[in-house]
Motif scaffolding. Structure first.
Motif, PDB file in Angstrom:
ATOM      1  N   ARG A  85      -2.961  45.223 -36.581  1.00 28.29           N
ATOM      2  CA  ARG A  85      -3.459  45.309 -37.965  1.00 28.29           C
ATOM      3  C   ARG A  85      -4.139  44.020 -38.396  1.00 28.29           C
ATOM      4  NH1 ARG A  85       1.755  47.701 -38.655  1.00 28.29           N
ATOM      5  NH2 ARG A  85       2.513  45.793 -39.654  1.00 28.29           N
ATOM      6  N   ALA A  86      -4.259  43.067 -37.460  1.00 25.49           N
ATOM      7  CA  ALA A  86      -4.919  41.776 -37.732  1.00 25.49           C
ATOM      8  C   ALA A  86      -4.246  41.032 -38.878  1.00 25.49           C
ATOM      9  CB  ALA A  86      -6.404  41.986 -38.029  1.00 25.49           C
ATOM     10  N   ARG A  87      -2.923  41.112 -38.963  1.00 26.44           N
ATOM     11  CA  ARG A  87      -2.195  40.386 -40.002  1.00 26.44           C
ATOM     12  C   ARG A  87      -2.005  38.932 -39.590  1.00 26.44           C
ATOM     13  NH1 ARG A  87       2.962  42.876 -42.752  1.00 26.44           N
ATOM     14  NH2 ARG A  87       2.534  40.927 -43.890  1.00 26.44           N
ATOM     15  N   ASP A  88      -2.041  38.055 -40.555  1.00 21.39           N
ATOM     16  CA  ASP A  88      -1.782  36.643 -40.293  1.00 21.39           C
ATOM     17  C   ASP A  88      -0.333  36.469 -39.842  1.00 21.39           C
ATOM     18  OD1 ASP A  88      -4.335  35.903 -40.993  1.00 21.39           O
ATOM     19  OD2 ASP A  88      -3.805  35.504 -43.092  1.00 21.39           O
ATOM     20  N   PRO A  89      -0.069  35.453 -39.023  1.00 24.83           N
ATOM     21  CA  PRO A  89       1.310  35.223 -38.557  1.00 24.83           C
ATOM     22  C   PRO A  89       2.254  34.980 -39.726  1.00 24.83           C
ATOM     23  CG  PRO A  89      -0.256  33.963 -37.245  1.00 24.83           C
ATOM     24  CD  PRO A  89      -1.033  34.523 -38.404  1.00 24.83           C
ATOM     25  N   TYR A  90       3.466  35.537 -39.603  1.00 25.74           N
ATOM     26  CA  TYR A  90       4.457  35.365 -40.667  1.00 25.74           C
ATOM     27  C   TYR A  90       5.858  35.431 -40.055  1.00 25.74           C
ATOM     28  CZ  TYR A  90       4.876  40.453 -40.292  1.00 25.74           C
ATOM     29  OH  TYR A  90       5.062  41.738 -39.832  1.00 25.74           O
ATOM     30  N   PRO A  91       6.830  34.741 -40.651  1.00 22.76           N
ATOM     31  CA  PRO A  91       8.212  34.840 -40.170  1.00 22.76           C
ATOM     32  C   PRO A  91       8.750  36.241 -40.410  1.00 22.76           C
ATOM     33  CG  PRO A  91       7.894  32.903 -41.567  1.00 22.76           C
ATOM     34  CD  PRO A  91       6.674  33.757 -41.738  1.00 22.76           C
ATOM     35  N   GLY A  92       9.593  36.673 -39.495  1.00 15.90           N
ATOM     36  CA  GLY A  92      10.159  38.004 -39.631  1.00 15.90           C
ATOM     37  C   GLY A  92      10.909  38.386 -38.374  1.00 15.90           C
ATOM     38  N   GLU A  93      11.037  39.695 -38.141  1.00 19.74           N
ATOM     39  CA  GLU A  93      11.830  40.198 -37.026  1.00 19.74           C
ATOM     40  C   GLU A  93      11.272  39.737 -35.683  1.00 19.74           C
ATOM     41  OE1 GLU A  93      13.559  44.477 -35.324  1.00 19.74           O
ATOM     42  OE2 GLU A  93      11.898  44.437 -36.767  1.00 19.74           O
ATOM     43  N   ALA A  94       9.960  39.757 -35.554  1.00 15.92           N
ATOM     44  CA  ALA A  94       9.370  39.358 -34.277  1.00 15.92           C
ATOM     45  C   ALA A  94       9.644  37.887 -33.990  1.00 15.92           C
ATOM     46  CB  ALA A  94       7.864  39.622 -34.289  1.00 15.92           C
ATOM     47  N   LEU A  95       9.492  37.026 -34.983  1.00 16.30           N
ATOM     48  CA  LEU A  95       9.754  35.605 -34.783  1.00 16.30           C
ATOM     49  C   LEU A  95      11.230  35.369 -34.484  1.00 16.30           C
ATOM     50  CD1 LEU A  95       8.906  32.661 -34.738  1.00 16.30           C
ATOM     51  CD2 LEU A  95       9.216  32.588 -37.228  1.00 16.30           C
ATOM     52  N   ASP A  96      12.121  36.082 -35.185  1.00 16.75           N
ATOM     53  CA  ASP A  96      13.549  35.915 -34.914  1.00 16.75           C
ATOM     54  C   ASP A  96      13.875  36.264 -33.466  1.00 16.75           C
ATOM     55  OD1 ASP A  96      13.899  35.156 -37.534  1.00 16.75           O
ATOM     56  OD2 ASP A  96      14.648  37.112 -38.208  1.00 16.75           O
ATOM     57  N   ALA A  97      13.271  37.344 -32.948  1.00 15.04           N
ATOM     58  CA  ALA A  97      13.501  37.736 -31.555  1.00 15.04           C
ATOM     59  C   ALA A  97      12.932  36.691 -30.601  1.00 15.04           C
ATOM     60  CB  ALA A  97      12.865  39.099 -31.291  1.00 15.04           C
ATOM     61  N   ALA A 140       2.299  30.486 -34.030  1.00 18.14           N
ATOM     62  CA  ALA A 140       1.757  30.190 -35.358  1.00 18.14           C
ATOM     63  C   ALA A 140       2.763  30.572 -36.443  1.00 18.14           C
ATOM     64  CB  ALA A 140       0.438  30.930 -35.561  1.00 18.14           C
ATOM     65  N   ALA A 141       3.472  31.686 -36.232  1.00 14.95           N
ATOM     66  CA  ALA A 141       4.506  32.093 -37.195  1.00 14.95           C
ATOM     67  C   ALA A 141       5.634  31.063 -37.237  1.00 14.95           C
ATOM     68  CB  ALA A 141       5.052  33.466 -36.820  1.00 14.95           C
ATOM     69  N   LEU A 142       5.974  30.512 -36.081  1.00 12.38           N
ATOM     70  CA  LEU A 142       7.017  29.488 -36.024  1.00 12.38           C
ATOM     71  C   LEU A 142       6.571  28.222 -36.753  1.00 12.38           C
ATOM     72  CD1 LEU A 142       9.741  28.465 -34.939  1.00 12.38           C
ATOM     73  CD2 LEU A 142       8.568  27.845 -32.810  1.00 12.38           C
ATOM     74  N   GLU A 143       5.330  27.823 -36.537  1.00 11.36           N
ATOM     75  CA  GLU A 143       4.804  26.650 -37.232  1.00 11.36           C
ATOM     76  C   GLU A 143       4.814  26.867 -38.745  1.00 11.36           C
ATOM     77  OE1 GLU A 143       4.107  23.798 -36.118  1.00 11.36           O
ATOM     78  OE2 GLU A 143       3.833  24.007 -33.958  1.00 11.36           O
ATOM     79  N   ARG A 144       4.434  28.053 -39.172  1.00 10.79           N
ATOM     80  CA  ARG A 144       4.419  28.347 -40.610  1.00 10.79           C
ATOM     81  C   ARG A 144       5.834  28.340 -41.176  1.00 10.79           C
ATOM     82  NH1 ARG A 144       0.642  33.040 -42.996  1.00 10.79           N
ATOM     83  NH2 ARG A 144      -0.817  31.455 -42.281  1.00 10.79           N
ATOM     84  N   ASP A 145       6.759  28.897 -40.429  1.00  7.68           N
ATOM     85  CA  ASP A 145       8.147  28.931 -40.885  1.00  7.68           C
ATOM     86  C   ASP A 145       8.712  27.519 -40.996  1.00  7.68           C
ATOM     87  OD1 ASP A 145      10.659  30.303 -41.491  1.00  7.68           O
ATOM     88  OD2 ASP A 145      11.329  29.611 -39.541  1.00  7.68           O
ATOM     89  N   ASN A 146       8.414  26.665 -40.003  1.00  4.88           N
ATOM     90  CA  ASN A 146       8.884  25.280 -40.061  1.00  4.88           C
ATOM     91  C   ASN A 146       8.259  24.520 -41.219  1.00  4.88           C
ATOM     92  OD1 ASN A 146      10.618  25.471 -37.864  1.00  4.88           O
ATOM     93  ND2 ASN A 146       9.040  24.854 -36.383  1.00  4.88           N
TER      94      ASN A 146
END
Length: 293
Positions: free
Chosen positions: A209-221, A283-289
């Protein structure tokens, strides 16, 4: 008549007798048998298979089905090879003259139909030597792209470049594996790659869906895969240390870019690859940090 004599000499069309002048005579069922032989040969079945169908009357149906299945499989491979040759010829015809010599050099070392064995060897050298066979097979299935049956010229070129990349000599004889993976050891790496595969699958929908990286279930896994491999816990401190380790590791961006070309049908949307999923999760990890700083 030459064909009739040939089939007779091969034992496929038995003669009943000979005339006084030496001419062959055939029984009442010979014409029907000849028609069957010609039909089977028109399907390009080889003579040994025709002979099996004719001589094994009790199992003729099964023998014919088996012979046709084998020929269909062989024909599929031949058609696939022809489609790759056609796409390669189109590639050469369409490329700028200044690039033609390089394209020909790349194509000259790729078999038709193309083999993924060099890519598999590349990754086997990259993986821990004692990683379990099942984990290795699962990793190779995800990391080695299968060439499309009906490729576009750009996909032929992408495959040729992947072949060149994965067969190029490497200093020291071994591919550079990220330190973040190496320290886990063979057993830890197997658990790590299984966890990463799950994280990549979870990252697939937002990537499509071309969504920007974000923290969530995928990052947790994703983080859990590394934490489990190291026997650690998913803490804020661990996430910061993981981001630093990932940033310091070698990259294979070009490999995944070429893989994406192979996996994406002409005119279609890019399919996620392990590389693009890993980039999205980093990128999601960097954003979360950054949010928690």
């Amino acid at each position: 008549m030459k064909a009739v004599r040939f089939y007779s000499d091969q034992g496929l069309l038995p003669e009943a007798s000979r005339s006084g002048g030496g001419h062959r005579r055939y029984g009442p069922g010979a014409l029907e048998r000849l028609r069957l032989i010609r039909s089977l040969r028109a399907l390009d079945l080889p003579l040994p298979e025709v002979r099996r169908v004719l001589h094994d009357e009790d199992a003729a149906g099964r023998v014919l089905e088996d012979a046709v299945a084998v020929r269909l499989r062989d024909l599929g491979g031949e058609l696939r090879a022809l489609r790759w040759r056609e796409a390669a010829l189109r590639l050469v015809a369409e490329c700028p003259p200044a690039e033609r010599a390089e394209v020909l050099r790349l194509l000259g070392v790729v078999g038709v139909p193309p083999s993924t064995a060099p890519m598999a060897r590349f990754w086997r050298a990259w993986l821990p030597a004692r990683m379990p066979a099942r984990a290795t097979s699962a990793f190779l299935e995800a990391a080695v792209p299968q060439p499309p049956d009906d490729p576009a010229p750009a996909q032929v070129l992408a495959f040729a470049r992947l072949h060149a990349m994965t067969t190029a000599p490497c200093p020291g004889g071994r591919r550079p594996r990220p330190e973040v993976h190496r320290v886990a050891g063979a057993g830890g790496a197997a658990a790590l790659y299984a966890g990463l595969a799950e994280a990549y699958e979870l990252a697939g929908p937002p990537l499509r869906r071309a969504r920007d990286p974000y923290p969530g279930e995928a990052l947790d896994a994703y983080v859990a895969a590394y934490a489990g491999a190291y026997g650690s816990r998913d803490t804020r401190e661990f996430r910061r240390g993981l981001a630093a380790r990932l940033a310091a590791g070698p990259r294979l961006d070009r490999y995944w870019e070429l893989t994406a070309v192979l996996l994406t049908p002409p005119g279609g949307r890019p399919e996620p690859t392990p590389g693009s999923a890993d980039d999205w999760l980093r990128a999601a990890l960097e954003r979360d940090n950054a949010r928690s700083a």
